[in-house]
Design a protein around this motif. Structure first.
Motif, short mmCIF file in Angstrom:
data_model
loop_
_atom_site.label_atom_id
_atom_site.label_comp_id
_atom_site.label_asym_id
_atom_site.label_seq_id
_atom_site.Cartn_x
_atom_site.Cartn_y
_atom_site.Cartn_z
N ARG A 139 35.93 45.58 32.83
CA ARG A 139 34.49 45.56 32.59
C ARG A 139 33.73 45.03 33.80
O ARG A 139 32.63 45.46 34.09
CB ARG A 139 34.21 44.68 31.38
N TYR A 140 34.30 44.07 34.52
CA TYR A 140 33.67 43.48 35.70
C TYR A 140 34.41 43.92 36.95
O TYR A 140 34.77 43.13 37.80
CB TYR A 140 33.65 41.95 35.59
N SER A 141 34.62 45.18 37.08
CA SER A 141 35.42 45.76 38.14
C SER A 141 34.79 45.58 39.52
O SER A 141 33.59 45.73 39.69
CB SER A 141 35.58 47.27 37.87
N VAL A 142 35.65 45.28 40.51
CA VAL A 142 35.19 45.26 41.90
C VAL A 142 35.34 46.64 42.51
O VAL A 142 34.98 46.86 43.64
CB VAL A 142 35.96 44.24 42.76
N GLY A 143 35.90 47.54 41.73
CA GLY A 143 36.07 48.90 42.22
C GLY A 143 37.50 49.17 42.63
O GLY A 143 38.21 48.30 43.12
N GLY A 162 32.69 36.64 45.99
CA GLY A 162 31.68 37.53 45.43
C GLY A 162 32.11 38.18 44.13
O GLY A 162 31.28 38.70 43.38
N ALA A 163 33.41 38.16 43.85
CA ALA A 163 33.92 38.77 42.62
C ALA A 163 33.86 37.80 41.45
O ALA A 163 34.05 38.20 40.30
CB ALA A 163 35.37 39.22 42.83
N ILE A 164 33.57 36.54 41.73
CA ILE A 164 33.55 35.52 40.67
C ILE A 164 32.13 35.42 40.11
O ILE A 164 31.17 35.27 40.85
CB ILE A 164 34.02 34.16 41.22
N ASN A 221 31.43 30.63 30.66
CA ASN A 221 32.62 31.38 31.04
C ASN A 221 32.58 31.73 32.52
O ASN A 221 31.52 32.00 33.07
CB ASN A 221 32.73 32.68 30.23
N VAL A 222 33.75 31.73 33.12
CA VAL A 222 33.90 32.16 34.50
C VAL A 222 34.75 33.41 34.49
O VAL A 222 35.84 33.42 33.93
CB VAL A 222 34.55 31.06 35.37
N LYS A 223 34.24 34.47 35.08
CA LYS A 223 34.94 35.76 35.13
C LYS A 223 35.23 36.10 36.58
O LYS A 223 34.46 35.78 37.47
CB LYS A 223 34.08 36.88 34.53
N GLY A 224 36.31 36.79 36.80
CA GLY A 224 36.60 37.33 38.13
C GLY A 224 37.59 36.53 38.95
O GLY A 224 37.88 36.90 40.09
N LEU A 225 38.13 35.45 38.41
CA LEU A 225 39.08 34.64 39.19
C LEU A 225 40.36 35.41 39.51
O LEU A 225 40.88 35.33 40.62
CB LEU A 225 39.39 33.34 38.46
N VAL A 226 40.85 36.16 38.54
CA VAL A 226 42.06 36.94 38.78
C VAL A 226 41.79 38.04 39.80
O VAL A 226 42.61 38.31 40.69
CB VAL A 226 42.61 37.53 37.45
N THR A 227 40.63 38.66 39.72
CA THR A 227 40.27 39.68 40.69
C THR A 227 40.13 39.07 42.07
O THR A 227 40.61 39.65 43.05
CB THR A 227 38.96 40.37 40.26
N ALA A 228 39.50 37.90 42.16
CA ALA A 228 39.37 37.23 43.46
C ALA A 228 40.74 36.90 44.04
O ALA A 228 40.98 37.10 45.24
CB ALA A 228 38.52 35.96 43.31
N ALA A 229 41.63 36.41 43.21
CA ALA A 229 42.99 36.11 43.67
C ALA A 229 43.71 37.38 44.11
O ALA A 229 44.47 37.38 45.09
CB ALA A 229 43.77 35.39 42.58
N SER A 230 43.47 38.47 43.41
CA SER A 230 44.10 39.75 43.78
C SER A 230 43.55 40.27 45.10
O SER A 230 44.29 40.87 45.89
CB SER A 230 43.89 40.79 42.67
N ILE A 231 42.26 40.04 45.35
CA ILE A 231 41.68 40.43 46.63
C ILE A 231 42.34 39.63 47.75
O ILE A 231 42.71 40.18 48.79
CB ILE A 231 40.15 40.22 46.63
N TRP A 232 42.50 38.36 47.54
CA TRP A 232 43.15 37.51 48.54
C TRP A 232 44.59 37.95 48.76
O TRP A 232 45.08 38.02 49.89
CB TRP A 232 43.09 36.06 48.07
#
Length: 150
Positions: free
Chosen positions: A35-39, A85-87, A93-104
């Motif tokens: 739902r909160y995709s970085v693409g 920027g993904a967080i 609630n905090v969303k995007g931490l897993v995505t941010a870690a995946s970007i890293w």
């Protein structure tokens, strides 16, 4: 400064960049579904860019570990900025931490490939993708991304 063109070197670099792309692509695909995709494209591009910087550092500063470390330090910092920027904080609630870690992690995959550590890159890719897919089933709230109280 000589800007020589070496077809053999080009092929070697192209192969490394494509490996970095291929190892990050499944992670990007998985992160692109939420739902909160970085693409879908972000993670492979981060991996390719990190690979490119690592290739440049290895080529332009061979044997100079300090110079290579400075280049990688800049890459890590830049990728951290992108991940930040993904967080998103939504109320409590905090969303995007897993995505941010995946970007890293995608950056680490690319850097590892660029520095010739394909084994590490493969392991990072497998563990990241496995964590995203398998651990999603253990997520009690059922969201597409993680949620934590802050």
């Amino acid at each position: 400064m000589e800007l020589g063109f070496d077809l053999e070197r080009l092929n070697q670099d192209l192969i490394k960049v494509m490996i970095a792309f291929a190892l990050a692509l499944p992670i990007g695909w998985e992160r692109g579904r939420g739902r909160y995709s970085v693409g879908f494209r972000t993670l492979p591009i981060v991996s390719v860019a990190a690979c490119g910087f690592a290739l440049v550092a290895g080529t332009d500063f061979p044997g100079n570990a300090e110079a290579q470390a400075r280049v990688l330090q800049g890459v890590v910092t830049g990728i951290g900025f992108i991940g930040g920027g993904a967080i998103v904080k939504l109320r409590h609630n905090v969303k995007g931490l897993v995505t941010a870690a995946s970007i890293w992690n995608a950056g680490a995959i690319g850097a590892a490939v660029g520095l010739g550590n394909l084994n590490i890159a493969v392991v990072l890719s497998i563990i990241n993708l496995t964590s995203l897919v398998v651990l999603a089933y253990l997520n009690a709230d059922g969201d597409d991304d993680e949620s934590s109280q802050s």
